[in-house]
Write a protein that holds these residues in place. Structure first.
Motif, PDB file in Angstrom:
ATOM      1  N   GLU A 101      28.989  59.866  48.930  1.00 45.29           N
ATOM      2  CA  GLU A 101      29.770  59.554  50.080  1.00 45.29           C
ATOM      3  C   GLU A 101      30.623  60.597  50.648  1.00 45.29           C
ATOM      4  OE1 GLU A 101      31.956  55.302  51.887  1.00 45.29           O
ATOM      5  OE2 GLU A 101      31.880  55.599  49.756  1.00 45.29           O
ATOM      6  N   LEU A 102      31.544  61.131  49.853  1.00 48.97           N
ATOM      7  CA  LEU A 102      32.283  62.194  49.997  1.00 48.97           C
ATOM      8  C   LEU A 102      31.705  63.390  50.577  1.00 48.97           C
ATOM      9  CD1 LEU A 102      34.994  61.852  47.007  1.00 48.97           C
ATOM     10  CD2 LEU A 102      35.434  61.399  49.642  1.00 48.97           C
ATOM     11  N   TRP A 103      30.645  63.794  49.740  1.00 49.97           N
ATOM     12  CA  TRP A 103      29.790  64.817  50.113  1.00 49.97           C
ATOM     13  C   TRP A 103      29.127  64.836  51.626  1.00 49.97           C
ATOM     14  CZ3 TRP A 103      24.149  64.857  50.586  1.00 49.97           C
ATOM     15  CH2 TRP A 103      23.750  66.485  50.874  1.00 49.97           C
ATOM     16  N   ALA A 104      28.665  63.281  51.839  1.00 57.18           N
ATOM     17  CA  ALA A 104      28.085  63.383  53.257  1.00 57.18           C
ATOM     18  C   ALA A 104      29.199  63.348  54.296  1.00 57.18           C
ATOM     19  CB  ALA A 104      27.478  62.016  53.173  1.00 57.18           C
ATOM     20  N   ALA A 105      30.329  62.977  53.974  1.00 57.89           N
ATOM     21  CA  ALA A 105      31.507  62.922  55.073  1.00 57.89           C
ATOM     22  C   ALA A 105      32.017  64.318  55.248  1.00 57.89           C
ATOM     23  CB  ALA A 105      32.661  62.016  54.245  1.00 57.89           C
ATOM     24  N   SER A 106      31.829  65.186  54.368  1.00 56.74           N
ATOM     25  CA  SER A 106      32.200  66.563  54.368  1.00 56.74           C
ATOM     26  C   SER A 106      31.198  67.363  55.066  1.00 56.74           C
ATOM     27  CB  SER A 106      32.509  67.321  53.112  1.00 56.74           C
ATOM     28  OG  SER A 106      31.564  67.597  52.633  1.00 56.74           O
ATOM     29  N   GLU A 107      30.177  66.637  55.563  1.00 58.25           N
ATOM     30  CA  GLU A 107      28.853  67.452  56.098  1.00 58.25           C
ATOM     31  C   GLU A 107      28.114  68.170  55.344  1.00 58.25           C
ATOM     32  OE1 GLU A 107      27.596  66.504  59.141  1.00 58.25           O
ATOM     33  OE2 GLU A 107      29.255  65.154  59.406  1.00 58.25           O
ATOM     34  N   GLY A 108      28.386  68.168  53.925  1.00 60.15           N
ATOM     35  CA  GLY A 108      27.779  68.844  53.110  1.00 60.15           C
ATOM     36  C   GLY A 108      28.321  70.213  52.706  1.00 60.15           C
ATOM     37  N   ARG A 109      29.550  70.343  53.151  1.00 54.54           N
ATOM     38  CA  ARG A 109      30.357  71.593  52.872  1.00 54.54           C
ATOM     39  C   ARG A 109      30.962  71.544  51.587  1.00 54.54           C
ATOM     40  NH1 ARG A 109      31.505  70.183  58.001  1.00 54.54           N
ATOM     41  NH2 ARG A 109      33.651  69.106  57.264  1.00 54.54           N
ATOM     42  N   LEU A 110      31.031  70.204  50.801  1.00 52.47           N
ATOM     43  CA  LEU A 110      31.484  70.420  49.438  1.00 52.47           C
ATOM     44  C   LEU A 110      30.473  70.289  48.673  1.00 52.47           C
ATOM     45  CD1 LEU A 110      34.485  67.546  50.029  1.00 52.47           C
ATOM     46  CD2 LEU A 110      34.625  70.293  49.699  1.00 52.47           C
ATOM     47  N   ASP A 111      30.589  70.709  47.221  1.00 55.39           N
ATOM     48  CA  ASP A 111      29.679  70.586  46.413  1.00 55.39           C
ATOM     49  C   ASP A 111      29.306  69.514  45.686  1.00 55.39           C
ATOM     50  OD1 ASP A 111      28.857  71.451  43.284  1.00 55.39           O
ATOM     51  OD2 ASP A 111      27.587  72.660  44.648  1.00 55.39           O
ATOM     52  N   LEU A 112      28.189  68.620  45.879  1.00 55.61           N
ATOM     53  CA  LEU A 112      27.993  67.533  45.406  1.00 55.61           C
ATOM     54  C   LEU A 112      28.038  67.421  43.723  1.00 55.61           C
ATOM     55  CD1 LEU A 112      27.078  64.476  45.919  1.00 55.61           C
ATOM     56  CD2 LEU A 112      24.829  65.254  45.943  1.00 55.61           C
ATOM     57  N   ALA A 113      27.599  68.340  43.230  1.00 57.48           N
ATOM     58  CA  ALA A 113      27.576  68.263  41.754  1.00 57.48           C
ATOM     59  C   ALA A 113      29.029  68.371  41.209  1.00 57.48           C
ATOM     60  CB  ALA A 113      26.725  69.251  40.972  1.00 57.48           C
ATOM     61  N   ASP A 114      29.875  69.217  41.808  1.00 56.78           N
ATOM     62  CA  ASP A 114      31.210  69.282  41.522  1.00 56.78           C
ATOM     63  C   ASP A 114      31.861  67.987  41.687  1.00 56.78           C
ATOM     64  OD1 ASP A 114      33.303  71.066  40.619  1.00 56.78           O
ATOM     65  OD2 ASP A 114      34.166  70.884  42.920  1.00 56.78           O
ATOM     66  N   LEU A 115      31.661  67.120  42.804  1.00 56.78           N
ATOM     67  CA  LEU A 115      32.474  66.251  43.255  1.00 56.78           C
ATOM     68  C   LEU A 115      32.062  65.037  42.070  1.00 56.78           C
ATOM     69  CD1 LEU A 115      31.572  65.967  47.203  1.00 56.78           C
ATOM     70  CD2 LEU A 115      33.969  66.309  45.974  1.00 56.78           C
ATOM     71  N   TYR A 116      30.780  65.187  41.954  1.00 56.40           N
ATOM     72  CA  TYR A 116      30.398  64.099  40.781  1.00 56.40           C
ATOM     73  C   TYR A 116      31.475  64.549  39.449  1.00 56.40           C
ATOM     74  CZ  TYR A 116      27.757  62.028  36.712  1.00 56.40           C
ATOM     75  OH  TYR A 116      27.277  61.553  35.537  1.00 56.40           O
ATOM     76  N   ASP A 117      31.433  65.692  39.075  1.00 53.03           N
ATOM     77  CA  ASP A 117      32.123  65.787  37.868  1.00 53.03           C
ATOM     78  C   ASP A 117      33.546  65.466  37.855  1.00 53.03           C
ATOM     79  OD1 ASP A 117      29.859  66.992  36.735  1.00 53.03           O
ATOM     80  OD2 ASP A 117      29.907  69.135  37.119  1.00 53.03           O
ATOM     81  N   GLN A 118      33.986  65.614  39.202  1.00 55.60           N
ATOM     82  CA  GLN A 118      35.629  65.459  39.421  1.00 55.60           C
ATOM     83  C   GLN A 118      35.791  63.746  39.389  1.00 55.60           C
ATOM     84  OE1 GLN A 118      37.632  67.240  42.904  1.00 55.60           O
ATOM     85  NE2 GLN A 118      35.954  68.866  42.866  1.00 55.60           N
ATOM     86  N   CYS A 119      34.878  63.113  39.953  1.00 55.71           N
ATOM     87  CA  CYS A 119      34.875  61.683  39.828  1.00 55.71           C
ATOM     88  C   CYS A 119      34.656  61.438  38.306  1.00 55.71           C
ATOM     89  CB  CYS A 119      33.898  61.044  40.726  1.00 55.71           C
ATOM     90  SG  CYS A 119      33.841  61.126  42.396  1.00 55.71           S
ATOM     91  N   LEU A 178      23.001  61.194  31.170  1.00 54.94           N
ATOM     92  CA  LEU A 178      23.214  60.667  32.539  1.00 54.94           C
ATOM     93  C   LEU A 178      23.360  61.769  33.646  1.00 54.94           C
ATOM     94  CD1 LEU A 178      24.780  57.367  31.776  1.00 54.94           C
ATOM     95  CD2 LEU A 178      22.550  57.615  32.815  1.00 54.94           C
ATOM     96  N   ARG A 179      24.381  62.697  33.245  1.00 53.82           N
ATOM     97  CA  ARG A 179      24.425  63.939  33.933  1.00 53.82           C
ATOM     98  C   ARG A 179      23.376  64.706  34.071  1.00 53.82           C
ATOM     99  NH1 ARG A 179      25.221  67.747  36.760  1.00 53.82           N
ATOM    100  NH2 ARG A 179      27.152  68.998  37.159  1.00 53.82           N
ATOM    101  N   ALA A 180      22.612  64.812  33.204  1.00 52.52           N
ATOM    102  CA  ALA A 180      21.253  65.665  33.314  1.00 52.52           C
ATOM    103  C   ALA A 180      20.392  65.002  34.331  1.00 52.52           C
ATOM    104  CB  ALA A 180      20.695  65.903  31.777  1.00 52.52           C
ATOM    105  N   GLY A 181      20.247  63.783  34.207  1.00 47.52           N
ATOM    106  CA  GLY A 181      19.163  62.840  34.898  1.00 47.52           C
ATOM    107  C   GLY A 181      19.619  62.901  36.611  1.00 47.52           C
ATOM    108  N   PHE A 182      20.962  63.026  36.899  1.00 48.59           N
ATOM    109  CA  PHE A 182      21.551  62.953  38.247  1.00 48.59           C
ATOM    110  C   PHE A 182      21.282  64.488  38.460  1.00 48.59           C
ATOM    111  CE2 PHE A 182      23.378  58.868  37.404  1.00 48.59           C
ATOM    112  CZ  PHE A 182      22.719  58.163  38.474  1.00 48.59           C
ATOM    113  N   GLU A 183      21.399  65.456  37.808  1.00 48.15           N
ATOM    114  CA  GLU A 183      21.245  66.681  38.252  1.00 48.15           C
ATOM    115  C   GLU A 183      19.487  67.038  38.593  1.00 48.15           C
ATOM    116  OE1 GLU A 183      22.199  70.734  39.080  1.00 48.15           O
ATOM    117  OE2 GLU A 183      23.509  69.090  38.331  1.00 48.15           O
TER     118      GLU A 183
END
Length: 138
Positions: A112-130, A31-36
């Motif tokens: 949602e967190l990535w969008a709220a950060s205006e894209g400053r945070l890394d989306l893949a990293d946020l996913y991995d943290q979640c 699933l992670r590969a799919g979202f990547e």
């Protein structure tokens, strides 16, 4: 290259990528590969960010987004079930449904967190943290 607004094509890319993962790859990693694959399908992160903000800020768009995500989840459960080694039956495997639902919750939270950060945070990293918060208990 896919348009990030073409949800049908993105859903198909997600499904195909998961199905093409080697048998020894866990359901979580498939699933992670799919979202990547989806993340890298469109090289215009500013467009993805714009659409993500619009979806999360507009109730009617958010409702449509959730509707599509639920359909994607339904389509992915049998694929994950097969990866888990569960035989197809009249009802989906509880584990497959739970894994798919958890992964989508992580994707939505990260986006949602990535969008709220205006894209400053890394989306893949946020996913991995979640995902780590779910799998490791925080």
């Amino acid at each position: 290259m896919l348009d990030c607004g073409d949800q049908e094509a993105l859903g198909e890319l997600l499904k195909q990528t998961i199905e093409q993962q080697p048998a020894e790859v866990s359901a979580w990693d498939a699933l992670r590969a799919g979202f990547e694959a989806i993340l890298t399908a469109n090289p215009a992160p500013e467009r993805v960010l714009e659409l993500s903000r619009l979806i999360f800020e507009t109730p009617s768009l958010r409702a449509r987004y959730i509707e599509k995500r639920l359909r994607w989840q339904t389509e992915l459960v049998p694929i994950v079930q097969a990866r888990l080694g569960s035989a197809a039956g009249p009802a989906p495997d509880l584990r497959a449904k739970a894994i798919v639902a958890a992964v989508f919750a992580c994707v939505d939270t990260a986006t949602e967190l990535w969008a709220a950060s205006e894209g400053r945070l890394d989306l893949a990293d946020l996913y991995d943290q979640c995902l780590a918060a779910i799998r490791d208990g925080g």
